[in-house]
Design a protein around this motif. Structure first.
Motif, PDB file in Angstrom:
ATOM      1  N   SER A  85       0.672  -1.205   0.106  1.00  0.00           N
ATOM      2  CA  SER A  85      -0.012  -0.170  -0.083  1.00  0.00           C
ATOM      3  C   SER A  85       0.917   1.365   0.001  1.00  0.00           C
ATOM      4  N   ASN A  86       2.251   0.995   0.041  1.00  0.00           N
ATOM      5  CA  ASN A  86       3.044   2.328  -0.141  1.00  0.00           C
ATOM      6  C   ASN A  86       2.821   3.203   1.219  1.00  0.00           C
ATOM      7  N   LEU A  87       2.355   2.819   2.128  1.00  0.00           N
ATOM      8  CA  LEU A  87       2.074   3.348   3.691  1.00  0.00           C
ATOM      9  C   LEU A  87       3.412   3.160   4.718  1.00  0.00           C
ATOM     10  N   GLY A  88       4.503   2.361   4.282  1.00  0.00           N
ATOM     11  CA  GLY A  88       5.539   2.374   4.834  1.00  0.00           C
ATOM     12  C   GLY A  88       5.350   1.368   6.103  1.00  0.00           C
ATOM     13  N   LEU A  89       4.348   0.591   6.193  1.00  0.00           N
ATOM     14  CA  LEU A  89       3.893  -0.295   7.323  1.00  0.00           C
ATOM     15  C   LEU A  89       4.398  -1.737   7.030  1.00  0.00           C
ATOM     16  N   ASN A  90       4.718  -2.362   8.108  1.00  0.00           N
ATOM     17  CA  ASN A  90       5.205  -3.586   8.267  1.00  0.00           C
ATOM     18  C   ASN A  90       4.563  -4.647   8.955  1.00  0.00           C
ATOM     19  N   PRO A  91       3.296  -5.536   8.654  1.00  0.00           N
ATOM     20  CA  PRO A  91       2.381  -6.019   9.200  1.00  0.00           C
ATOM     21  C   PRO A  91       3.182  -7.316   9.971  1.00  0.00           C
ATOM     22  N   ILE A  92       2.920  -7.857  11.194  1.00  0.00           N
ATOM     23  CA  ILE A  92       3.437  -9.131  11.617  1.00  0.00           C
ATOM     24  C   ILE A  92       2.119  -9.812  11.979  1.00  0.00           C
ATOM     25  N   SER A  93       2.177 -10.974  11.737  1.00  0.00           N
ATOM     26  CA  SER A  93       0.951 -12.068  12.026  1.00  0.00           C
ATOM     27  C   SER A  93       1.267 -12.507  13.363  1.00  0.00           C
ATOM     28  N   LYS A  94       0.481 -12.651  14.024  1.00  0.00           N
ATOM     29  CA  LYS A  94       0.440 -13.265  15.573  1.00  0.00           C
ATOM     30  C   LYS A  94      -0.917 -13.897  15.725  1.00  0.00           C
ATOM     31  N   GLY A  95      -0.802 -15.359  15.573  1.00  0.00           N
ATOM     32  CA  GLY A  95      -2.002 -16.200  15.464  1.00  0.00           C
ATOM     33  C   GLY A  95      -2.998 -15.643  14.490  1.00  0.00           C
ATOM     34  N   ASN A  96      -4.357 -15.248  14.639  1.00  0.00           N
ATOM     35  CA  ASN A  96      -5.387 -14.933  13.649  1.00  0.00           C
ATOM     36  C   ASN A  96      -5.211 -13.455  13.811  1.00  0.00           C
ATOM     37  N   THR A  97      -4.517 -12.629  14.281  1.00  0.00           N
ATOM     38  CA  THR A  97      -4.431 -11.496  14.064  1.00  0.00           C
ATOM     39  C   THR A  97      -3.033 -10.819  13.339  1.00  0.00           C
ATOM     40  N   ILE A  98      -3.334  -9.570  12.939  1.00  0.00           N
ATOM     41  CA  ILE A  98      -2.251  -8.932  12.213  1.00  0.00           C
ATOM     42  C   ILE A  98      -1.808  -7.712  13.239  1.00  0.00           C
ATOM     43  N   LEU A  99      -0.620  -7.510  13.519  1.00  0.00           N
ATOM     44  CA  LEU A  99      -0.124  -6.429  14.165  1.00  0.00           C
ATOM     45  C   LEU A  99       0.675  -5.577  13.349  1.00  0.00           C
ATOM     46  N   ILE A 100       0.419  -4.125  13.314  1.00  0.00           N
ATOM     47  CA  ILE A 100       0.955  -3.342  12.643  1.00  0.00           C
ATOM     48  C   ILE A 100       1.940  -1.940  13.506  1.00  0.00           C
ATOM     49  N   LYS A 101       3.152  -2.136  13.718  1.00  0.00           N
ATOM     50  CA  LYS A 101       3.901  -1.298  14.442  1.00  0.00           C
ATOM     51  C   LYS A 101       4.062   0.049  13.599  1.00  0.00           C
ATOM     52  N   ILE A 102       3.533   1.236  14.051  1.00  0.00           N
ATOM     53  CA  ILE A 102       3.702   2.321  13.470  1.00  0.00           C
ATOM     54  C   ILE A 102       4.905   3.069  13.834  1.00  0.00           C
ATOM     55  N   PRO A 103       5.759   3.242  12.896  1.00  0.00           N
ATOM     56  CA  PRO A 103       7.059   3.909  13.100  1.00  0.00           C
ATOM     57  C   PRO A 103       6.870   5.353  13.391  1.00  0.00           C
ATOM     58  N   PHE A 104       7.684   5.947  14.273  1.00  0.00           N
ATOM     59  CA  PHE A 104       7.902   7.372  14.571  1.00  0.00           C
ATOM     60  C   PHE A 104       8.158   8.172  13.260  1.00  0.00           C
ATOM     61  N   LEU A 105       7.512   9.168  13.157  1.00  0.00           N
ATOM     62  CA  LEU A 105       7.770  10.136  11.712  1.00  0.00           C
ATOM     63  C   LEU A 105       9.106  11.008  12.247  1.00  0.00           C
ATOM     64  N   THR A 106       9.658  10.951  11.168  1.00  0.00           N
ATOM     65  CA  THR A 106      11.185  11.791  11.193  1.00  0.00           C
ATOM     66  C   THR A 106      10.678  13.322  10.962  1.00  0.00           C
ATOM     67  N   GLU A 107      11.202  14.222  11.320  1.00  0.00           N
ATOM     68  CA  GLU A 107      10.988  15.881  10.762  1.00  0.00           C
ATOM     69  C   GLU A 107      10.851  16.002   9.499  1.00  0.00           C
ATOM     70  N   GLU A 108      11.879  15.363   8.774  1.00  0.00           N
ATOM     71  CA  GLU A 108      11.801  15.395   7.241  1.00  0.00           C
ATOM     72  C   GLU A 108      10.551  14.887   6.686  1.00  0.00           C
ATOM     73  N   ARG A 109      10.225  13.663   7.295  1.00  0.00           N
ATOM     74  CA  ARG A 109       8.766  13.286   6.676  1.00  0.00           C
ATOM     75  C   ARG A 109       7.639  13.821   6.966  1.00  0.00           C
ATOM     76  N   ARG A 110       7.796  14.485   8.242  1.00  0.00           N
ATOM     77  CA  ARG A 110       6.695  15.432   8.667  1.00  0.00           C
ATOM     78  C   ARG A 110       6.403  16.720   7.546  1.00  0.00           C
ATOM     79  N   LYS A 111       7.642  16.882   7.226  1.00  0.00           N
ATOM     80  CA  LYS A 111       7.511  18.286   6.332  1.00  0.00           C
ATOM     81  C   LYS A 111       6.943  17.684   4.970  1.00  0.00           C
ATOM     82  N   GLU A 112       7.403  16.441   4.550  1.00  0.00           N
ATOM     83  CA  GLU A 112       6.950  15.933   3.418  1.00  0.00           C
ATOM     84  C   GLU A 112       5.269  15.815   3.320  1.00  0.00           C
TER      85      GLU A 112
END
Length: 185
Positions: A85-112
């Motif tokens: 999806s180009n969201l920069g997300l990395n899903p991780i399977s745990k049993g019958n669920t998917i966990l998605i850690k949301i990385p912190f935004l850098t200042e450069e990415r915030r400006k973009e």
């Protein structure tokens, strides 16, 4: 006739605001939101279905989303769609669920992201102005055809400008709020 044009203008300008809000809500800020996954559609039984209609999406903690598919058979498909999806997300399977850690935004990415929001804001302003232009043309035609008087035309034009200014200000307020969300660490 003029009342119909006024109703049409109001409806179209409101639609622009609603679409704009939906679009910028998918742009993530420092906080986790389930809206991040709103634009993801899954091929399910031959139809494209929005992720939130085939899975439960919740906030696990301040940096994690939890996706629980209603059917385990589509879990891998959901993971692949989130990755692509180009969201920069990395899903991780745990049993019958998917966990998605949301990385912190850098200042450069915030400006973009602020630039992207400003670009979207300008597009919505243009749409609002195009709606105003179309309404003005319709009223001008009514004036030329002598369906309305010059006084009615003047009243409509001034009301139309007031309405346009109101919606542009509304858009600017939404932009300011989103900018603050993005730039606050």
């Amino acid at each position: 006739m003029v009342e119909n044009i006024q109703k049409y203008v109001n409806k179209k300008m409101e639609e622009c605001i609603v679409k704009f809000k939906k679009k910028i809500n998918t742009i993530r800020t420092g906080r986790v939101s389930t809206d991040i996954l709103n634009g993801i559609f899954i091929e399910y039984y031959g139809k494209k279905i929005e992720l939130k209609k085939i899975a439960n999406i919740t906030i696990e903690n301040s940096q994690t989303l939890k996706v629980t598919p209603f059917e385990n058979s589509i879990q891998k498909l959901i993971e692949k769609k989130i990755i692509s999806s180009n969201l920069g997300l990395n899903p991780i399977s745990k049993g019958n669920t998917i966990l998605i850690k949301i990385p912190f935004l850098t200042e450069e990415r915030r400006k973009e992201l602020v630039k992207i929001v400003k670009n979207d804001t300008e597009k919505v302003r243009i749409n609002i102005r195009n709606i105003r232009r179309d309404a003005k043309e319709k009223i001008k035609k009514l004036l030329i055809d002598k369906v309305i008087t010059k006084d009615k035309d003047y009243t409509f034009q001034s009301n139309l400008q007031i309405k346009t200014n109101f919606f542009i200000k509304k858009i600017d307020n939404i932009l300011k709020k989103k900018e603050l969300e993005l730039m606050n660490f």
